[in-house]
Design a protein around this motif. Sequence first.
Motif, PDB file in Angstrom:
ATOM      1  N   PHE A 188       1.163  -0.571  14.173  1.00  0.00           N
ATOM      2  CA  PHE A 188       0.370  -1.717  13.725  1.00  0.00           C
ATOM      3  C   PHE A 188       1.212  -2.973  13.526  1.00  0.00           C
ATOM      4  N   PHE A 189       2.369  -2.855  12.920  1.00  0.00           N
ATOM      5  CA  PHE A 189       3.166  -4.052  12.612  1.00  0.00           C
ATOM      6  C   PHE A 189       3.568  -4.789  13.894  1.00  0.00           C
ATOM      7  N   HIS A 190       4.012  -4.056  14.896  1.00  0.00           N
ATOM      8  CA  HIS A 190       4.353  -4.692  16.177  1.00  0.00           C
ATOM      9  C   HIS A 190       3.122  -5.334  16.801  1.00  0.00           C
ATOM     10  N   ARG A 191       2.020  -4.619  16.782  1.00  0.00           N
ATOM     11  CA  ARG A 191       0.785  -5.123  17.366  1.00  0.00           C
ATOM     12  C   ARG A 191       0.333  -6.402  16.664  1.00  0.00           C
ATOM     13  N   ALA A 192       0.392  -6.422  15.362  1.00  0.00           N
ATOM     14  CA  ALA A 192      -0.048  -7.581  14.600  1.00  0.00           C
ATOM     15  C   ALA A 192       0.819  -8.804  14.905  1.00  0.00           C
ATOM     16  N   LEU A 193       2.111  -8.612  14.972  1.00  0.00           N
ATOM     17  CA  LEU A 193       3.003  -9.738  15.296  1.00  0.00           C
ATOM     18  C   LEU A 193       2.676 -10.324  16.659  1.00  0.00           C
ATOM     19  N   GLU A 194       2.410  -9.462  17.629  1.00  0.00           N
ATOM     20  CA  GLU A 194       2.085  -9.931  18.985  1.00  0.00           C
ATOM     21  C   GLU A 194       0.788 -10.735  19.006  1.00  0.00           C
ATOM     22  N   ASN A 237      -5.186   1.979   4.704  1.00  0.00           N
ATOM     23  CA  ASN A 237      -5.490   3.117   5.564  1.00  0.00           C
ATOM     24  C   ASN A 237      -5.709   2.757   7.021  1.00  0.00           C
ATOM     25  N   PHE A 238      -5.735   1.453   7.364  1.00  0.00           N
ATOM     26  CA  PHE A 238      -6.108   1.042   8.709  1.00  0.00           C
ATOM     27  C   PHE A 238      -4.900   0.855   9.615  1.00  0.00           C
ATOM     28  N   SER A 259       0.823  -1.201   0.000  1.00  0.00           N
ATOM     29  CA  SER A 259       0.000   0.000   0.000  1.00  0.00           C
ATOM     30  C   SER A 259       0.862   1.258   0.000  1.00  0.00           C
ATOM     31  N   CYS A 260       0.351   2.281  -0.678  1.00  0.00           N
ATOM     32  CA  CYS A 260       1.044   3.573  -0.703  1.00  0.00           C
ATOM     33  C   CYS A 260       0.286   4.626   0.107  1.00  0.00           C
ATOM     34  N   SER A 261      -0.634   4.182   0.960  1.00  0.00           N
ATOM     35  CA  SER A 261      -1.405   5.129   1.764  1.00  0.00           C
ATOM     36  C   SER A 261      -0.506   5.807   2.787  1.00  0.00           C
ATOM     37  N   ALA A 262      -0.946   6.982   3.234  1.00  0.00           N
ATOM     38  CA  ALA A 262      -0.181   7.718   4.246  1.00  0.00           C
ATOM     39  C   ALA A 262      -0.056   6.898   5.519  1.00  0.00           C
ATOM     40  N   ALA A 263      -1.123   6.168   5.884  1.00  0.00           N
ATOM     41  CA  ALA A 263      -1.080   5.369   7.110  1.00  0.00           C
ATOM     42  C   ALA A 263      -0.021   4.275   7.014  1.00  0.00           C
ATOM     43  N   THR A 264       0.017   3.564   5.901  1.00  0.00           N
ATOM     44  CA  THR A 264       1.005   2.498   5.758  1.00  0.00           C
ATOM     45  C   THR A 264       2.415   3.054   5.714  1.00  0.00           C
ATOM     46  N   VAL A 267       0.364  -8.372   6.272  1.00  0.00           N
ATOM     47  CA  VAL A 267       0.359  -7.771   4.938  1.00  0.00           C
ATOM     48  C   VAL A 267      -0.442  -6.469   4.953  1.00  0.00           C
ATOM     49  N   ALA A 268       0.116  -5.433   4.332  1.00  0.00           N
ATOM     50  CA  ALA A 268      -0.553  -4.134   4.236  1.00  0.00           C
ATOM     51  C   ALA A 268      -0.870  -3.835   2.778  1.00  0.00           C
ATOM     52  N   GLY A 269      -2.145  -3.570   2.515  1.00  0.00           N
ATOM     53  CA  GLY A 269      -2.586  -3.245   1.162  1.00  0.00           C
ATOM     54  C   GLY A 269      -3.581  -4.269   0.641  1.00  0.00           C
ATOM     55  N   GLY A 270      -4.677  -3.784   0.075  1.00  0.00           N
ATOM     56  CA  GLY A 270      -5.722  -4.684  -0.380  1.00  0.00           C
ATOM     57  C   GLY A 270      -5.289  -5.618  -1.487  1.00  0.00           C
TER      58      GLY A 270
END
Length: 404
Positions: A393-399, A387-388, A249-254, A343-346
Amino acid sequence: MLIGAIGDDFTGSADLANMIAQAGLATRLYAGPLPASATDEAAAIVALKTRSVPVAEAVAASRAAVDWLLKQGAERILFKYCSTFDSTPEGNIGPVAEALADDLGADRVLFVPSFPTTGRTVYQGHLFVGDRLLSESPLAQHPLTPMTDPDLRRWLARQTSQTVGHLPLAVLRAENAAAALAEADARFIIADAIDDGDIDRLGRLVLDARLVTGGSAIGSGLARALGAEGMARGRWTGVDGRAVLMAGSCSAATLGQIAAYDGPQRRLSVIEALSADDTFIETLAAWVLQQDRPPLIAASSPADEVTAAQETYGRERVATAIENTFARLAAALRQHGVLRFVVAGGETSGAVATGLGITSFEVGPQIAPGVPALTAGPLRVALKSGNFGGRDFFHRALEVLEGR
């Protein structure tokens, strides 16, 4: 089956599955070839890839998925699209909704893109992202579906031959909302909603409707209207072991999440993706396996860099090359024993799921609003819309995928 749903992209479908599961319904997410029959889940979501494909292809795929859901006993159908109504004036939301409404005999169809928890709200028929009109948000520069008009009535009218009306907030909150809806002189109706209370009102309003369309939030509103709280759900467990993060994803959030991640990182360039062969994929997989912490591979770039690459090599060619590279890499890493994939991006998420050979997921706990933890055999997967999620997020998702 209480709810049968289709989603026009992979992460949006996972988002919907998360919302319904959090409301209390046992939920399964299907992707790829559909089985002869579903399991006994209360809600099933079929993830499609129809947001940006030609209209005829989107309509045919959506009809086929809904036909399968009806054969599984689905009592009501939900057509899910992005809460920012991602499409073009020639896009697929209108034609797909029209085809499904005809097939299901739906006289009136509500459109409920609002997702208040993530700041997406509709007021006076206009879509807001936070305190900004959609046309003033970063979605106006989306590389595939630039949203340049916040008036959803006007936008939808460009996509369909059906009359488009409006359910104002004041009418929704009045005691006679159902009667007002029944008397509406339009077949397609954009609904205002600015908070979760409005979503619950809409959930009750469409409880007996054959078809409803919208973002993920209306799935939870519908589930709550069905009395889903307290229904039995399966137990979810995480797994330890190797993990990898992939971002397309190229969103600002990602981009912010990539900047905040302090683990090993490697950028996947457009040139590398365009020329990726088996040797390159194995080299990339070897780099992942050499890291002592979960590494991040990112093809994400700021909007101006993406536009330049698309102008040089062609939009579809660039997107396909990046997706194929991630799909092949995911398949190679699974062969090498990687068990956790974030994974980030639809489009990237759909490609990774395909590469992993996954056709259905059990839906687990929420990692972030709109993003569930998913189980597929021994694998634990997080697939998020660009955008989510917050910056961590990446640390949270791994945990969460590890069970912590």
